[in-house]
Design a protein around this motif. Structure first.
Motif, mmCIF file in Angstrom:
data_model
loop_
_atom_site.group_PDB
_atom_site.id
_atom_site.type_symbol
_atom_site.label_atom_id
_atom_site.label_comp_id
_atom_site.label_asym_id
_atom_site.label_seq_id
_atom_site.Cartn_x
_atom_site.Cartn_y
_atom_site.Cartn_z
ATOM 1 N N LYS A 20 0.822 -1.210 0.000
ATOM 2 C CA LYS A 20 0.000 0.000 0.000
ATOM 3 C C LYS A 20 0.855 1.260 0.000
ATOM 4 O O LYS A 20 0.514 2.250 -0.646
ATOM 5 C CB LYS A 20 -0.954 -0.006 1.194
ATOM 6 C CG LYS A 20 -2.093 -0.984 1.025
ATOM 7 C CD LYS A 20 -3.069 -0.911 2.164
ATOM 8 C CE LYS A 20 -4.232 -1.857 1.923
ATOM 9 N NZ LYS A 20 -5.254 -1.757 2.957
ATOM 10 N N THR A 21 1.990 1.219 0.693
ATOM 11 C CA THR A 21 2.900 2.364 0.701
ATOM 12 C C THR A 21 3.496 2.593 -0.680
ATOM 13 O O THR A 21 3.557 3.730 -1.160
ATOM 14 C CB THR A 21 4.016 2.143 1.738
ATOM 15 O OG1 THR A 21 3.434 1.941 3.018
ATOM 16 C CG2 THR A 21 4.954 3.332 1.794
ATOM 17 N N SER A 80 7.681 5.517 -11.572
ATOM 18 C CA SER A 80 6.451 5.700 -10.796
ATOM 19 C C SER A 80 5.427 4.626 -11.124
ATOM 20 O O SER A 80 4.757 4.098 -10.234
ATOM 21 C CB SER A 80 5.857 7.083 -11.072
ATOM 22 O OG SER A 80 6.757 8.089 -10.698
ATOM 23 N N ALA A 81 5.304 4.283 -12.401
ATOM 24 C CA ALA A 81 4.365 3.240 -12.806
ATOM 25 C C ALA A 81 4.775 1.881 -12.244
ATOM 26 O O ALA A 81 3.923 1.092 -11.825
ATOM 27 C CB ALA A 81 4.268 3.177 -14.322
ATOM 28 N N GLY A 87 3.261 -2.180 -5.955
ATOM 29 C CA GLY A 87 2.371 -1.994 -4.814
ATOM 30 C C GLY A 87 1.060 -2.720 -4.977
ATOM 31 O O GLY A 87 0.559 -3.341 -4.038
ATOM 32 N N THR A 88 0.507 -2.673 -6.187
ATOM 33 C CA THR A 88 -0.741 -3.379 -6.442
ATOM 34 C C THR A 88 -0.556 -4.884 -6.304
ATOM 35 O O THR A 88 -1.372 -5.569 -5.674
ATOM 36 C CB THR A 88 -1.265 -3.039 -7.848
ATOM 37 O OG1 THR A 88 -1.417 -1.620 -7.949
ATOM 38 C CG2 THR A 88 -2.588 -3.720 -8.118
ATOM 39 N N MET A 93 -1.475 -9.928 -3.302
ATOM 40 C CA MET A 93 -0.944 -11.190 -2.770
ATOM 41 C C MET A 93 -1.023 -11.248 -1.255
ATOM 42 O O MET A 93 -1.321 -12.303 -0.683
ATOM 43 C CB MET A 93 0.502 -11.378 -3.236
ATOM 44 C CG MET A 93 0.612 -11.807 -4.674
ATOM 45 S SD MET A 93 2.277 -12.301 -5.065
ATOM 46 C CE MET A 93 2.754 -10.982 -6.138
ATOM 47 N N ALA A 94 -0.770 -10.109 -0.583
ATOM 48 C CA ALA A 94 -0.833 -10.094 0.881
ATOM 49 C C ALA A 94 -2.264 -10.264 1.365
ATOM 50 O O ALA A 94 -2.506 -10.975 2.345
ATOM 51 C CB ALA A 94 -0.241 -8.795 1.415
ATOM 52 N N GLU A 95 -3.219 -9.640 0.690
ATOM 53 C CA GLU A 95 -4.611 -9.817 1.091
ATOM 54 C C GLU A 95 -5.068 -11.259 0.889
ATOM 55 O O GLU A 95 -5.816 -11.802 1.705
ATOM 56 C CB GLU A 95 -5.511 -8.860 0.303
ATOM 57 C CG GLU A 95 -5.411 -7.428 0.786
ATOM 58 C CD GLU A 95 -6.244 -6.458 -0.030
ATOM 59 O OE1 GLU A 95 -6.758 -6.849 -1.105
ATOM 60 O OE2 GLU A 95 -6.374 -5.307 0.412
ATOM 61 N N ALA A 96 -4.602 -11.894 -0.180
ATOM 62 C CA ALA A 96 -4.939 -13.304 -0.403
ATOM 63 C C ALA A 96 -4.330 -14.188 0.681
ATOM 64 O O ALA A 96 -4.973 -15.128 1.161
ATOM 65 C CB ALA A 96 -4.453 -13.744 -1.777
#
Length: 107
Positions: A20-21, A80-81, A87-88, A93-96
């Motif tokens: 997220k950061t 930046s991209a 980050g996405t 992956m962390a939420e999964a």
């Protein structure tokens, strides 16, 4: 890719925050560059009316500010991209991994 998922499973909340950061930093850089470019165009419009040469970079327009932070060229936007994409990916992956741990009853 399996090695990355196994690393994230060890501490998913840490990688969620990191993802997220990274996403936020990349997005802020891109939005900041868009606003800076708009400001530079407005400044060059005024300079054209005064018959002055156009400024090409933010450093020429605002020498008192640290404009090296703002991406102005293709390389800066690419970095930046990449931050946004990393980050996405980390966030997803962390939420999964967090959902999997909750389903298994470890959290």
């Amino acid at each position: 890719m399996h090695w990355l998922r196994s690393i994230i499973r060890r501490a998913p909340r840490r990688y969620l925050v990191l993802g997220k950061t990274s996403l936020l930093v990349g997005a802020i850089l891109i939005v900041g560059a868009v606003f800076a470019r708009g400001g530079l165009v407005a400044l060059n419009t005024e300079r054209a009316e005064a018959k002055l040469p156009a400024l090409r970079t933010l450093a020429e327009a605002y020498p008192q500010y640290p404009t090296w932070i703002v991406p102005e060229g293709p390389l800066g936007f690419a970095i930046s991209a990449v931050l946004v994409l990393i980050g996405t990916g980390l966030t997803v992956m962390a939420e999964a991994a967090i959902k999997e741990q909750r389903w298994r009853g470890k959290v």
